[in-house]
Design an enzyme around this catalytic site. Sequence first.
Site, PDB file in Angstrom:
ATOM      1  N   SER A 130      87.039 -33.673  -4.900  1.00 27.09           N
ATOM      2  CA  SER A 130      86.038 -33.213  -3.927  1.00 27.09           C
ATOM      3  C   SER A 130      86.217 -33.842  -2.555  1.00 27.09           C
ATOM      4  O   SER A 130      86.595 -35.014  -2.432  1.00 27.09           O
ATOM      5  CB  SER A 130      84.655 -33.581  -4.470  1.00 27.09           C
ATOM      6  OG  SER A 130      83.679 -33.455  -3.468  1.00 27.09           O
ATOM      7  N   GLU A 132      83.900 -34.897  -0.973  1.00 29.50           N
ATOM      8  CA  GLU A 132      82.976 -36.038  -0.929  1.00 29.50           C
ATOM      9  C   GLU A 132      83.726 -37.364  -1.028  1.00 29.50           C
ATOM     10  O   GLU A 132      83.190 -38.410  -0.666  1.00 29.50           O
ATOM     11  CB  GLU A 132      81.957 -35.939  -2.075  1.00 29.50           C
ATOM     12  CG  GLU A 132      80.798 -35.026  -1.792  1.00 29.50           C
ATOM     13  CD  GLU A 132      79.838 -35.577  -0.731  1.00 29.50           C
ATOM     14  OE1 GLU A 132      79.384 -36.715  -0.871  1.00 29.50           O
ATOM     15  OE2 GLU A 132      79.563 -34.866   0.243  1.00 29.50           O
ATOM     16  N   TYR A 153      78.386 -40.203  -6.818  1.00 24.77           N
ATOM     17  CA  TYR A 153      79.195 -39.009  -7.129  1.00 24.77           C
ATOM     18  C   TYR A 153      80.580 -39.119  -6.479  1.00 24.77           C
ATOM     19  O   TYR A 153      81.606 -38.928  -7.137  1.00 24.77           O
ATOM     20  CB  TYR A 153      78.471 -37.754  -6.623  1.00 24.77           C
ATOM     21  CG  TYR A 153      79.332 -36.503  -6.673  1.00 24.77           C
ATOM     22  CD1 TYR A 153      79.493 -35.787  -7.860  1.00 24.77           C
ATOM     23  CD2 TYR A 153      79.992 -36.035  -5.529  1.00 24.77           C
ATOM     24  CE1 TYR A 153      80.290 -34.651  -7.901  1.00 24.77           C
ATOM     25  CE2 TYR A 153      80.788 -34.901  -5.566  1.00 24.77           C
ATOM     26  CZ  TYR A 153      80.932 -34.213  -6.750  1.00 24.77           C
ATOM     27  OH  TYR A 153      81.726 -33.092  -6.805  1.00 24.77           O
TER      28      TYR A 153
HETATM   29  P1  NAP Z   1      78.190 -26.792 -11.269  1.00 27.86           P
HETATM   30  O1  NAP Z   1      77.779 -25.383 -10.972  1.00 27.86           O
HETATM   31  O2  NAP Z   1      77.202 -27.890 -11.121  1.00 27.86           O
HETATM   32  O3  NAP Z   1      78.770 -26.794 -12.774  1.00 27.86           O
HETATM   33  C1  NAP Z   1      79.000 -27.993 -13.448  1.00 27.86           C
HETATM   34  C2  NAP Z   1      79.434 -27.672 -14.867  1.00 27.86           C
HETATM   35  O4  NAP Z   1      79.673 -28.903 -15.576  1.00 27.86           O
HETATM   36  C3  NAP Z   1      78.388 -26.902 -15.686  1.00 27.86           C
HETATM   37  O5  NAP Z   1      79.041 -25.994 -16.529  1.00 27.86           O
HETATM   38  C4  NAP Z   1      77.754 -28.018 -16.522  1.00 27.86           C
HETATM   39  O6  NAP Z   1      77.174 -27.556 -17.724  1.00 27.86           O
HETATM   40  C5  NAP Z   1      78.980 -28.846 -16.814  1.00 27.86           C
HETATM   41  N1  NAP Z   1      78.691 -30.218 -17.251  1.00 27.86           N
HETATM   42  C6  NAP Z   1      77.917 -31.137 -16.641  1.00 27.86           C
HETATM   43  N2  NAP Z   1      77.917 -32.294 -17.327  1.00 27.86           N
HETATM   44  C7  NAP Z   1      78.717 -32.087 -18.406  1.00 27.86           C
HETATM   45  C8  NAP Z   1      79.114 -32.895 -19.504  1.00 27.86           C
HETATM   46  N3  NAP Z   1      78.694 -34.157 -19.640  1.00 27.86           N
HETATM   47  N4  NAP Z   1      79.945 -32.369 -20.430  1.00 27.86           N
HETATM   48  C9  NAP Z   1      80.376 -31.083 -20.317  1.00 27.86           C
HETATM   49  N5  NAP Z   1      80.017 -30.260 -19.318  1.00 27.86           N
HETATM   50  C10 NAP Z   1      79.206 -30.769 -18.371  1.00 27.86           C
HETATM   51  O7  NAP Z   1      79.455 -27.205 -10.378  1.00 27.86           O
HETATM   52  P2  NAP Z   1      80.473 -26.256  -9.543  1.00 27.86           P
HETATM   53  O8  NAP Z   1      79.903 -26.074  -8.180  1.00 27.86           O
HETATM   54  O9  NAP Z   1      80.859 -25.114 -10.382  1.00 27.86           O
HETATM   55  O10 NAP Z   1      81.708 -27.256  -9.362  1.00 27.86           O
HETATM   56  C11 NAP Z   1      82.741 -27.326 -10.346  1.00 27.86           C
HETATM   57  C12 NAP Z   1      83.434 -28.684 -10.224  1.00 27.86           C
HETATM   58  O11 NAP Z   1      83.985 -28.815  -8.908  1.00 27.86           O
HETATM   59  C13 NAP Z   1      82.538 -29.887 -10.406  1.00 27.86           C
HETATM   60  O12 NAP Z   1      83.310 -30.912 -11.005  1.00 27.86           O
HETATM   61  C14 NAP Z   1      82.164 -30.308  -8.991  1.00 27.86           C
HETATM   62  O13 NAP Z   1      81.850 -31.675  -8.946  1.00 27.86           O
HETATM   63  C15 NAP Z   1      83.458 -29.984  -8.274  1.00 27.86           C
HETATM   64  N6  NAP Z   1      83.352 -29.635  -6.865  1.00 27.86           N
HETATM   65  C16 NAP Z   1      82.492 -28.671  -6.456  1.00 27.86           C
HETATM   66  C17 NAP Z   1      82.458 -28.293  -5.129  1.00 27.86           C
HETATM   67  C18 NAP Z   1      81.540 -27.196  -4.640  1.00 27.86           C
HETATM   68  O14 NAP Z   1      81.351 -27.099  -3.425  1.00 27.86           O
HETATM   69  N7  NAP Z   1      81.028 -26.343  -5.519  1.00 27.86           N
HETATM   70  C19 NAP Z   1      83.309 -28.918  -4.197  1.00 27.86           C
HETATM   71  C20 NAP Z   1      84.196 -29.891  -4.668  1.00 27.86           C
HETATM   72  C21 NAP Z   1      84.221 -30.229  -5.998  1.00 27.86           C
HETATM   73  P3  NAP Z   1      75.646 -26.989 -17.767  1.00 27.86           P
HETATM   74  O15 NAP Z   1      75.733 -25.560 -17.253  1.00 27.86           O
HETATM   75  O16 NAP Z   1      75.314 -27.089 -19.200  1.00 27.86           O
HETATM   76  O17 NAP Z   1      74.831 -27.863 -16.851  1.00 27.86           O
HETATM   77  O1  F7E Z   2      74.211 -30.737   0.659  1.00 23.85           O
HETATM   78  C1  F7E Z   2      72.056 -31.583   3.508  1.00 23.85           C
HETATM   79  C2  F7E Z   2      72.562 -32.720   2.647  1.00 23.85           C
HETATM   80  O2  F7E Z   2      73.624 -30.681  -1.768  1.00 23.85           O
HETATM   81  C3  F7E Z   2      74.900 -30.381   1.836  1.00 23.85           C
HETATM   82  C4  F7E Z   2      78.538 -30.422  -4.095  1.00 23.85           C
HETATM   83  O3  F7E Z   2      79.066 -29.193  -4.542  1.00 23.85           O
HETATM   84  O4  F7E Z   2      79.746 -30.267  -2.030  1.00 23.85           O
HETATM   85  C5  F7E Z   2      78.452 -30.403  -2.582  1.00 23.85           C
HETATM   86  O5  F7E Z   2      77.863 -31.618  -2.140  1.00 23.85           O
HETATM   87  C6  F7E Z   2      74.263 -31.076   3.020  1.00 23.85           C
HETATM   88  C7  F7E Z   2      74.057 -32.578   2.842  1.00 23.85           C
HETATM   89  O6  F7E Z   2      76.042 -30.371  -1.015  1.00 23.85           O
HETATM   90  C8  F7E Z   2      68.887 -30.474   2.139  1.00 23.85           C
HETATM   91  O7  F7E Z   2      72.016 -33.963   3.092  1.00 23.85           O
HETATM   92  C9  F7E Z   2      69.670 -31.020   4.077  1.00 23.85           C
HETATM   93  O8  F7E Z   2      74.446 -33.241   4.017  1.00 23.85           O
HETATM   94  O9  F7E Z   2      74.450 -28.573  -0.657  1.00 23.85           O
HETATM   95  P1  F7E Z   2      74.519 -30.033  -0.763  1.00 23.85           P
HETATM   96  P2  F7E Z   2      76.940 -31.683  -0.829  1.00 23.85           P
HETATM   97  O10 F7E Z   2      76.145 -32.925  -0.901  1.00 23.85           O
HETATM   98  O11 F7E Z   2      77.774 -31.470   0.392  1.00 23.85           O
HETATM   99  C10 F7E Z   2      80.670 -31.310  -2.376  1.00 23.85           C
HETATM  100  C11 F7E Z   2      82.004 -30.984  -1.746  1.00 23.85           C
HETATM  101  C12 F7E Z   2      80.736 -31.555  -3.839  1.00 23.85           C
HETATM  102  O12 F7E Z   2      81.773 -31.946  -4.369  1.00 23.85           O
HETATM  103  C13 F7E Z   2      79.441 -31.553  -4.578  1.00 23.85           C
HETATM  104  O13 F7E Z   2      79.673 -31.351  -5.985  1.00 23.85           O
HETATM  105  O14 F7E Z   2      72.965 -30.532   3.219  1.00 23.85           O
HETATM  106  N1  F7E Z   2      70.685 -31.140   3.190  1.00 23.85           N
HETATM  107  N2  F7E Z   2      68.551 -30.636   3.462  1.00 23.85           N
HETATM  108  C14 F7E Z   2      70.246 -30.796   1.982  1.00 23.85           C
HETATM  109  N3  F7E Z   2      70.868 -30.733   0.785  1.00 23.85           N
HETATM  110  C15 F7E Z   2      70.141 -30.312  -0.287  1.00 23.85           C
HETATM  111  N4  F7E Z   2      70.750 -30.198  -1.496  1.00 23.85           N
HETATM  112  N5  F7E Z   2      68.815 -29.992  -0.174  1.00 23.85           N
HETATM  113  C16 F7E Z   2      68.142 -30.056   1.017  1.00 23.85           C
HETATM  114  O15 F7E Z   2      66.944 -29.775   1.110  1.00 23.85           O
END
Ligand code: NAP
Ligand code: F7E
Length: 344
Positions: A130, A132, A153
Amino acid sequence: MPRALITGITGQDGSYLAELLLAKGYEVHGLIRRSSTFNTSRIDHLYQDPHDPTARLFLHYGDLSDGARLITLLTKIDPDEVYNLAAQSHVRVSFDEPEHTGDTTGIGSIRLLEAVRVAGVKCRYYQASSSEMFGATPPPQNEDTPFYPRSPYGAAKVYSYWVTRNYREAYGLFAVNGILFNHESPRRGETFVTRKVTRAVARIKAGLEHDLYMGNLDAVRDWGYAPEYVEGMWRMLQADEPTDYVLATGGNFTVRDFVAASFEHAGLDWEKYVRFDERYLRPTEVDALVGDASKAEEKLGWTPRVHTPELARIMVDADLEALEHEGRPWIDRPNLPDWKIPVA
Ligand code: NAP
Ligand code: F7E
């Protein structure tokens, strides 16, 4: 027929990746957690009765906290490709549940890598790393940018990144890190900022809500479209050599920009509805993430087509449409499985 195992198949990315691999002719196996309620809504449309001899999607109970189960499944499935997408993926929640986040988002990856190694499976391995991990390091960020995580995270993802590289170097595993910047879709979890906003826009437009409480509107993100990013994951595992890649659009938008674009698309003035609530602030914020994906473009031919303003429109339209259908799904969506049809 190539065989893939996806952890996190019930999540946003897992559901799009399962769709993509099934369309490409794969047999797809997904790890799902046991839950007291149904947790497969994102993949229900892909479900196939396993008794059907043509079925190519199979689900298995398991959890990244259970290493023995992972070894059993890897041995039984013997996949060609493993995509590790499972994680506690919410940054704000990782401050509330730091130990659990470390156990799943961090140690969970090495449990899976060890299962691959111990089971002797000859597969290619994708780790969902990520942006992050870059945390406080200023943009633009690419594969050579130093990590400076700002949350439990982010720190757990740095651990997973390094163990993935270590298994590549130590055991010759074809293991890659996809360092993905924020990517969103109508299937995005409702508590991530984009979906929280677009869902609220639809509900405000329908007169169901008035106020939207938010945290830091100044944070800068590079939001892309999830279906395009899962295609990039697949390309990483088809490459000749294992190496790590950034996927990003290169766009540079504040949360405020996303809010304004979403409300405007629905014909609303955001300043009339958005309020501040400090509970949505993080103890340490990641101020700006803007990716440079030129390596993926050059080596994989991957380029994003949907940029943040269009993404906001796609998500608002989807939430408006979902709300329209919510009240009478049995009329508008006659193919819903019957356990989803509300009792009148
Ligand atoms: P998501 O919608 O939160 O999905 C997370 C998945 O992980 C769900 O299927 C969840 O199952 C499963 N899970 C959580 N804890 C688990 C455990 N202990 N054992 C087995 N399964 C578990 O995340 P996403 O947005 O699809 O992202 C996919 C991956 O990419 C994640 O690793 C995330 O950290 C990473 N990532 C995401 C982004 C983004 O912007 N979306 C960016 C960079 C990296 P349940 O449905 O049962 O909760
Ligand atoms: O926040 C700001 C918050 O929770 C984005 C995950 O997929 O991307 C995701 O992480 C921004 C942050 O995503 C609210 O402070 C303001 O600056 O949508 P987010 P994230 O933290 O960027 C990375 C790449 C991952 O890997 C992660 O799995 O938005 N913000 N107000 C807020 N965020 C939330 N959630 N809610 C608010 O009300």
